[in-house]
Design a protein around this motif. Structure first.
Motif, PDB file in Angstrom:
ATOM      1  N   ARG A 110     -36.898  20.307 -13.678  1.00 34.04           N
ATOM      2  CA  ARG A 110     -35.529  20.624 -14.103  1.00 34.04           C
ATOM      3  C   ARG A 110     -34.824  19.377 -14.653  1.00 34.04           C
ATOM      4  NH1 ARG A 110     -33.740  24.307  -8.838  1.00 34.04           N
ATOM      5  NH2 ARG A 110     -34.878  26.209  -9.452  1.00 34.04           N
ATOM      6  N   GLN A 111     -35.078  18.255 -14.032  1.00 38.27           N
ATOM      7  CA  GLN A 111     -34.471  17.005 -14.502  1.00 38.27           C
ATOM      8  C   GLN A 111     -34.970  16.660 -15.900  1.00 38.27           C
ATOM      9  OE1 GLN A 111     -31.939  15.642 -13.060  1.00 38.27           O
ATOM     10  NE2 GLN A 111     -32.396  13.644 -12.209  1.00 38.27           N
ATOM     11  N   ARG A 112     -36.254  16.868 -16.156  1.00 37.20           N
ATOM     12  CA  ARG A 112     -36.811  16.577 -17.474  1.00 37.20           C
ATOM     13  C   ARG A 112     -36.219  17.503 -18.526  1.00 37.20           C
ATOM     14  NH1 ARG A 112     -40.391  13.461 -19.440  1.00 37.20           N
ATOM     15  NH2 ARG A 112     -40.964  12.731 -17.372  1.00 37.20           N
ATOM     16  N   ARG A 113     -36.026  18.761 -18.186  1.00 35.71           N
ATOM     17  CA  ARG A 113     -35.411  19.689 -19.133  1.00 35.71           C
ATOM     18  C   ARG A 113     -33.989  19.249 -19.487  1.00 35.71           C
ATOM     19  NH1 ARG A 113     -37.169  25.477 -16.382  1.00 35.71           N
ATOM     20  NH2 ARG A 113     -39.369  25.457 -17.072  1.00 35.71           N
ATOM     21  N   GLU A 168     -36.982   6.737 -22.154  1.00 35.80           N
ATOM     22  CA  GLU A 168     -37.978   7.037 -23.177  1.00 35.80           C
ATOM     23  C   GLU A 168     -37.353   7.184 -24.563  1.00 35.80           C
ATOM     24  OE1 GLU A 168     -36.522  11.035 -21.767  1.00 35.80           O
ATOM     25  OE2 GLU A 168     -36.913   9.057 -20.912  1.00 35.80           O
ATOM     26  N   ARG A 169     -36.039   7.445 -24.603  1.00 33.13           N
ATOM     27  CA  ARG A 169     -35.309   7.530 -25.882  1.00 33.13           C
ATOM     28  C   ARG A 169     -33.876   7.046 -25.632  1.00 33.13           C
ATOM     29  NH1 ARG A 169     -33.501  13.800 -27.081  1.00 33.13           N
ATOM     30  NH2 ARG A 169     -32.672  14.262 -25.013  1.00 33.13           N
ATOM     31  N   TYR A 170     -33.772   5.856 -25.187  1.00 30.68           N
ATOM     32  CA  TYR A 170     -32.537   5.278 -24.659  1.00 30.68           C
ATOM     33  C   TYR A 170     -31.348   5.473 -25.605  1.00 30.68           C
ATOM     34  CZ  TYR A 170     -29.678   1.833 -22.172  1.00 30.68           C
ATOM     35  OH  TYR A 170     -28.687   1.199 -21.459  1.00 30.68           O
ATOM     36  N   PRO A 171     -30.293   6.166 -25.130  1.00 29.23           N
ATOM     37  CA  PRO A 171     -29.187   6.488 -26.026  1.00 29.23           C
ATOM     38  C   PRO A 171     -28.060   5.462 -26.074  1.00 29.23           C
ATOM     39  CG  PRO A 171     -28.898   7.664 -23.962  1.00 29.23           C
ATOM     40  CD  PRO A 171     -30.176   6.876 -23.837  1.00 29.23           C
ATOM     41  N   TYR A 172     -28.116   4.424 -25.234  1.00 31.92           N
ATOM     42  CA  TYR A 172     -26.983   3.511 -25.112  1.00 31.92           C
ATOM     43  C   TYR A 172     -27.180   2.181 -25.847  1.00 31.92           C
ATOM     44  CZ  TYR A 172     -25.031   6.500 -21.402  1.00 31.92           C
ATOM     45  OH  TYR A 172     -24.483   7.542 -20.690  1.00 31.92           O
ATOM     46  N   GLY A 173     -28.123   2.148 -26.762  1.00 36.88           N
ATOM     47  CA  GLY A 173     -28.391   0.905 -27.469  1.00 36.88           C
ATOM     48  C   GLY A 173     -27.184   0.354 -28.198  1.00 36.88           C
ATOM     49  N   ARG A 174     -26.336   1.229 -28.749  1.00 43.08           N
ATOM     50  CA  ARG A 174     -25.144   0.780 -29.471  1.00 43.08           C
ATOM     51  C   ARG A 174     -24.213  -0.014 -28.561  1.00 43.08           C
ATOM     52  NH1 ARG A 174     -23.743   4.225 -34.147  1.00 43.08           N
ATOM     53  NH2 ARG A 174     -25.506   5.594 -34.600  1.00 43.08           N
ATOM     54  N   LEU A 175     -24.139   0.398 -27.295  1.00 44.71           N
ATOM     55  CA  LEU A 175     -23.260  -0.293 -26.355  1.00 44.71           C
ATOM     56  C   LEU A 175     -23.772  -1.702 -26.063  1.00 44.71           C
ATOM     57  CD1 LEU A 175     -22.441   2.616 -23.869  1.00 44.71           C
ATOM     58  CD2 LEU A 175     -21.277   1.967 -25.983  1.00 44.71           C
ATOM     59  N   HIS A 176     -25.080  -1.835 -25.940  1.00 49.79           N
ATOM     60  CA  HIS A 176     -25.660  -3.171 -25.759  1.00 49.79           C
ATOM     61  C   HIS A 176     -25.315  -4.060 -26.947  1.00 49.79           C
ATOM     62  CE1 HIS A 176     -28.474  -2.576 -22.260  1.00 49.79           C
ATOM     63  NE2 HIS A 176     -28.183  -1.320 -22.550  1.00 49.79           N
ATOM     64  N   LEU A 193     -31.139  -7.178 -21.017  1.00 52.33           N
ATOM     65  CA  LEU A 193     -32.324  -6.833 -20.231  1.00 52.33           C
ATOM     66  C   LEU A 193     -32.879  -5.450 -20.519  1.00 52.33           C
ATOM     67  CD1 LEU A 193     -31.064  -8.384 -16.892  1.00 52.33           C
ATOM     68  CD2 LEU A 193     -32.733  -9.366 -18.478  1.00 52.33           C
ATOM     69  N   ARG A 194     -32.369  -4.768 -21.533  1.00 50.01           N
ATOM     70  CA  ARG A 194     -32.807  -3.390 -21.769  1.00 50.01           C
ATOM     71  C   ARG A 194     -34.301  -3.278 -22.055  1.00 50.01           C
ATOM     72  NH1 ARG A 194     -30.026  -2.153 -27.701  1.00 50.01           N
ATOM     73  NH2 ARG A 194     -29.632  -4.353 -28.131  1.00 50.01           N
ATOM     74  N   ASP A 195     -34.875  -4.257 -22.798  1.00 54.60           N
ATOM     75  CA  ASP A 195     -36.278  -4.128 -23.204  1.00 54.60           C
ATOM     76  C   ASP A 195     -37.223  -4.110 -22.015  1.00 54.60           C
ATOM     77  OD1 ASP A 195     -35.564  -4.000 -25.842  1.00 54.60           O
ATOM     78  OD2 ASP A 195     -36.043  -6.092 -26.307  1.00 54.60           O
ATOM     79  N   ARG A 196     -36.814  -4.670 -20.897  1.00 51.46           N
ATOM     80  CA  ARG A 196     -37.685  -4.657 -19.718  1.00 51.46           C
ATOM     81  C   ARG A 196     -37.779  -3.264 -19.092  1.00 51.46           C
ATOM     82  NH1 ARG A 196     -39.059  -9.701 -18.328  1.00 51.46           N
ATOM     83  NH2 ARG A 196     -39.996  -8.929 -16.401  1.00 51.46           N
ATOM     84  N   PHE A 197     -36.860  -2.385 -19.464  1.00 49.31           N
ATOM     85  CA  PHE A 197     -36.791  -1.061 -18.836  1.00 49.31           C
ATOM     86  C   PHE A 197     -37.208   0.065 -19.772  1.00 49.31           C
ATOM     87  CE2 PHE A 197     -34.109  -3.759 -16.339  1.00 49.31           C
ATOM     88  CZ  PHE A 197     -34.164  -3.263 -15.053  1.00 49.31           C
ATOM     89  N   LEU A 198     -37.150  -0.143 -21.071  1.00 44.69           N
ATOM     90  CA  LEU A 198     -37.415   0.936 -22.016  1.00 44.69           C
ATOM     91  C   LEU A 198     -38.843   1.466 -21.854  1.00 44.69           C
ATOM     92  CD1 LEU A 198     -35.672  -0.332 -25.274  1.00 44.69           C
ATOM     93  CD2 LEU A 198     -34.755   1.080 -23.417  1.00 44.69           C
ATOM     94  N   ARG A 200     -39.902   3.295 -19.379  1.00 45.48           N
ATOM     95  CA  ARG A 200     -40.197   3.611 -17.982  1.00 45.48           C
ATOM     96  C   ARG A 200     -39.597   4.961 -17.599  1.00 45.48           C
ATOM     97  NH1 ARG A 200     -41.920  -0.791 -14.784  1.00 45.48           N
ATOM     98  NH2 ARG A 200     -42.021  -2.760 -15.944  1.00 45.48           N
ATOM     99  N   VAL A 201     -40.020   5.476 -16.466  1.00 49.33           N
ATOM    100  CA  VAL A 201     -39.498   6.739 -15.950  1.00 49.33           C
ATOM    101  C   VAL A 201     -38.213   6.467 -15.182  1.00 49.33           C
ATOM    102  CG1 VAL A 201     -39.943   8.731 -14.465  1.00 49.33           C
ATOM    103  CG2 VAL A 201     -41.814   7.718 -15.799  1.00 49.33           C
TER     104      VAL A 201
END
Length: 240
Positions: A110-113, A168-176, A193-198, A200-201
């Motif tokens: 359900r979370q993935r949906r 997996e499709r990070y939507p907050y890149g503009r804020l960074h 530090l976003r690239d260390r997390f992109l 991941r689950v």
């Protein structure tokens, strides 16, 4: 080293030794082979954003006489940015709670949906971020903190943390980008530090299925990213 920040720096739900300031202390100490102390001042300032960190540091924090100040910057320091970019799904018992494993599997599906649903409403919101009143106040606080640090010969670093949502499709890149550009324009050292997390689950980094604050793995990733930045910049050799 003085670590200033909000609940992400304090380490909600994570044992003290597992928080990024203490992990950073261990990393620095192992490499320097000498005295190192990283003080976790997360939420100690009484403020939940950089608009106020400067006043606390001028009144109290500077008395610790740090060589380095690291500000843990959460994206909601810009304004009303949700920690999750989608509607969270509550974890509920299936078949009366017959199997915890089944409960978890159904919740993950359900979370993935929910994550895969359209995000058309998010783009206009992100475009308004530069106009958020809180962002204007945060900029003031960071400028003032930099000035205080400069006057005392203290190095200031802003560490920008990602929200642990849709990695997996990070939507907050503009804020960074907004924060990174501000720091560059103001001459404030900044590590994003976003690239260390992109990739991941999301949930593997959460402290709890209902709480997307970083768990011990998330804190380690933050600490390692900051430590690598300090090495690149030669800041890990500071000391008086």
């Amino acid at each position: 080293v003085l670590a200033i920040g909000d609940s992400w720096t304090f380490g909600v739900g994570v044992p003290g030794p597992m928080t990024w300031p203490e992990v950073l202390e261990d990393l620095l100490r192992a490499r320097r082979r000498g005295p190192v102390q990283v003080v976790n001042a997360g939420v100690a300032t009484g403020h939940q954003s950089p608009d106020g960190y400067d006043r606390w540091f001028a009144d109290r924090g500077s008395a610790l006489d740090p060589d380095l100040v690291v500000v843990g910057f959460s994206l909601n320091d810009l304004g009303p940015v949700p920690m999750l970019s989608y509607q969270p799904v509550p974890k509920e018992p299936i078949l009366g709670g017959w199997s915890r494993f089944l409960d978890h599997v159904v919740w993950r599906v359900r979370q993935r949906r929910a994550r895969e649903a359209p995000r058309d409403h998010l783009l206009p919101f992100l475009e308004l971020a530069r106009q958020f009143e809180q962002w204007q106040q945060t900029q003031r606080g960071l400028r003032a903190l930099r000035q205080i640090a400069d006057e005392r010969g203290i190095t200031l670093v802003v560490a920008v943390f990602p929200m642990l949502t849709e990695l997996e499709r990070y939507p907050y890149g503009r804020l960074h980008d907004i924060v990174d550009e501000f720091c560059a324009a103001e001459g404030i050292r900044c590590v994003d530090l976003r690239d260390r997390f992109l990739g991941r689950v999301d949930e593997d980094l959460w402290v709890h299925p209902a709480d997307p604050h970083p768990n011990r793995l998330g804190h380690r990733l933050l600490a390692e990213g900051i430590d690598e930045f300090l090495q690149r910049e030669g800041l890990d050799r500071a000391g008086r």
